[in-house]
Design a protein around this motif. Sequence first.
Motif, PDB file in Angstrom:
ATOM      1  N   ASN A   1       1.625   4.542   1.768  1.00  0.00           N
ATOM      2  CA  ASN A   1       1.388   4.947   3.158  1.00  0.00           C
ATOM      3  C   ASN A   1       1.941   6.331   3.447  1.00  0.00           C
ATOM      4  OD1 ASN A   1       0.617   2.162   4.375  1.00  0.00           O
ATOM      5  ND2 ASN A   1       2.516   1.767   3.267  1.00  0.00           N
TER       6      ASN A   1
ATOM      7  N   GLU B   1      -8.907   3.700   4.684  1.00  0.00           N
ATOM      8  CA  GLU B   1      -8.150   2.797   5.534  1.00  0.00           C
ATOM      9  C   GLU B   1      -7.089   3.550   6.347  1.00  0.00           C
ATOM     10  OE1 GLU B   1      -5.402  -1.217   5.259  1.00  0.00           O
ATOM     11  OE2 GLU B   1      -6.163  -0.320   3.420  1.00  0.00           O
ATOM     12  N   THR B   2      -7.024   3.209   7.608  1.00  0.00           N
ATOM     13  CA  THR B   2      -5.973   3.714   8.486  1.00  0.00           C
ATOM     14  C   THR B   2      -5.343   2.518   9.189  1.00  0.00           C
ATOM     15  OG1 THR B   2      -7.526   4.043  10.303  1.00  0.00           O
ATOM     16  CG2 THR B   2      -7.054   5.965   8.917  1.00  0.00           C
TER      17      THR B   2
ATOM     18  N   LYS C   1       0.851  -1.189   0.000  1.00  0.00           N
ATOM     19  CA  LYS C   1       0.000   0.000   0.000  1.00  0.00           C
ATOM     20  C   LYS C   1       0.886   1.238   0.000  1.00  0.00           C
ATOM     21  CE  LYS C   1      -3.870  -2.072   2.260  1.00  0.00           C
ATOM     22  NZ  LYS C   1      -4.876  -2.242   1.307  1.00  0.00           N
TER      23      LYS C   1
ATOM     24  N   ARG D   1      -2.892   5.358   2.484  1.00  0.00           N
ATOM     25  CA  ARG D   1      -3.324   4.894   3.802  1.00  0.00           C
ATOM     26  C   ARG D   1      -2.554   5.692   4.854  1.00  0.00           C
ATOM     27  NH1 ARG D   1      -2.069  -1.166   5.934  1.00  0.00           N
ATOM     28  NH2 ARG D   1      -0.012  -0.521   5.261  1.00  0.00           N
TER      29      ARG D   1
END
Length: 185
Positions: free
Chosen positions: A48, A105-106, A46, A79
Motif C-alpha cells: 500500500n 485497486e484503490t 497488499k 494499492r
Amino acid sequence: MVIFPLFYFLPSTSSGIIEADRNLPEFRIHEDDGKTEDIRKVLSGKENLVYFGYLNCKTVCHGSLKKLKNFISKERGLRLVFVSLDPEKDTEERFEKYFSDLKVETKYIRLGSRGRAFELARLFGIMAFSSDKNGDIEHPDSVLWVNSQGRIKGLIFEFDKHWDQNPNELIKFISDKKEQKPQLN
C-alpha cells in the motif's frame, strides 16, 4: 546549539525517502457495510501507498494525488489508500469520481469525524490539524509505504516535490526492501 544551525547549511542529497520498520497502530474503523475492522487488517495482504489528505485541499493534495495516480497506474502491485482528513466533505461519491480514471485497486478510508481522522494520522506519524475557521487543514505532503505484512516500511516526504524527477527510485526502494529478509527481534 552551535552545531544545529550547521546542519541547515550542509548539502542534502536526500531522495525524499526515509526507511522505517514499524508495526501498524491498533485502530478500529467502521466500514460502509456497518462492520468494524482494525486498520492493521485493512492494510495487510497488499502493498500500500497510504496518503492522508482531503479533496478540497488548496495546497499540495491535488498535485500529489495526480502523481500518485500516475505512479500507481504503472505499478500494478501497489494499492493506493486515501485516508480523508475531511470526512464531512469527502464523500464516497467524490472519491469514486476523483479516482475513476484509475484501473487499479484503490481504498478509501473515511472516518466519522476530523478528530478521528487526525487521531489516525498521528498514530501513523502524520501531524494534521485544522488551521483556520475556513476549514483548511494543515498536513504534510507525505506518503507511507505499508507492506503486505502490515508494517510501515517507508515514509516518502514532500511527495509532490520529489517524485517528478525519478519515480523509479521509489520502485527500487520498495523492491529492495521487499527482497530483504525480516529481522527477528
